[in-house]
Design a protein around this motif. Structure first.
Motif: not given
Length: 305
Positions: A108-117, A134-142
């Protein structure tokens, strides 16, 4: 340690949940994105799995299993507070599963970073599902990644109570390709109008949300695909069902792998139907098989009429 690889090494990125399906008699690895990545790997493709697991024993075992199969774990994030995801999966008499998806979970808490980008920008396909919202953190990253992904593939995977009409419409408006089962197609199109034919329902979804291709799996009734404007149908293969865990995920992986390998839509649909049937005949979403096993099933198994 997770394996390392350069960002241009991946042709598909699978985003979302990683977990254990807790069956009545055992636990098996699961989560739609992880299942898709597993089957893409078995089919010779280069998937990256973007997810998050706990540092508990369940998380360590998942990483160990993937590394033993040479599945790339570079983008799997570690969470030092939340547990690895679990789902209580219960089959009915037909082998169809019901799911209790436990929260909270690390994915639920997958983070965004530039390597992923960088990885997402370079991949041919970006595969994601509705459960990741379903969770704000993973949704924002998605949502950030959807802005930069090339071809966005929504494996819709509706699970109560983790979706709303608003979220589903939002995700449909952001994707290029969508895969759903017949129940999900009927539910979503029922929000807008009454239709009897599958083709009319598919056309509604494609026209309303400007979706290039749509894949509908229908269990024992096979599958239908509208691929870039042309319809194709397969009646499916008759097998003894062990359970349906991961069958739809394997279907999607096989279809995408076929397209990446420049096969025709008919060939892709036949191959995907074969793998979906093979996986349904085995227990869990990660059965061992070779590509030759899929063709053996296709060539020797009765097509349902």
């Amino acid at each position: 340690m997770p394996q390392t690889s350069s960002s241009n090494a991946y042709n598909v990125v699978c985003f979302g949940e990683i977990l254990w399906d807790i069956l009545p008699d055992k636990a098996v690895p699961g989560g739609a994105p992880m299942n898709v990545a597993y089957h893409l790997h078995r089919l010779g493709e280069r998937p990256a799995l973007l997810t998050r697991t706990g540092i508990d024993e369940r998380g360590k075992e998942l990483l160990t299993m993937m590394e033993s199969m040479n599945i790339d774990t570079t983008l799997i994030q570690l969470d030092y507070e939340l547990p690895t995801g679990i789902v209580h999966a219960t089959p009915n008499e037909q082998g169809e599963m019901s799911y209790e998806i436990v929260a909270p979970a690390a994915w639920d808490h997958i983070q965004y970073d530039h390597d992923v980008e960088s990885v997402v920008k370079n991949a041919e396909y970006f595969v994601f599902g509705s459960l990741a919202t379903r969770n704000k953190q993973s949704k924002e990253t998605l949502y950030k990644l959807l802005e930069i992904a090339r071809t966005k593939v929504l494996d819709i995977n509706l699970r109560q109570p983790f979706f709303t009409r608003e979220i589903v419409e939002e995700l449909l408006s952001k994707c290029d390709v969508v895969k759903m089962n017949i129940s999900e197609l009927e539910l979503i199109t029922g929000w807008f109008a009454e239709y009897k034919s599958i083709e009319d329902r598919i056309q509604l979804i494609q026209d309303k949300f400007n979706i290039r291709s749509i894949i509908i799996t229908m269990g024992a009734d096979g599958a239908v695909v509208n691929f870039r404007g042309s319809y194709h149908r397969h009646n499916g293969y008759k097998v003894q069902v062990a359970d349906t865990i991961g069958s739809g995920d394997s279907f999607l992986a096989a279809f995408l792998a076929s397209v990446l390998q420049n096969k025709s839509p008919e060939e892709a649909l036949t191959f995907a139907s074969g793998l979906g049937a093979l996986v349904a005949s085995k227990t869990g979403g990660w059965p061992a098989y070779n590509i030759s096993d899929i063709y053996s099933l296709i060539n020797n198994t009765q097509i349902i009429h």
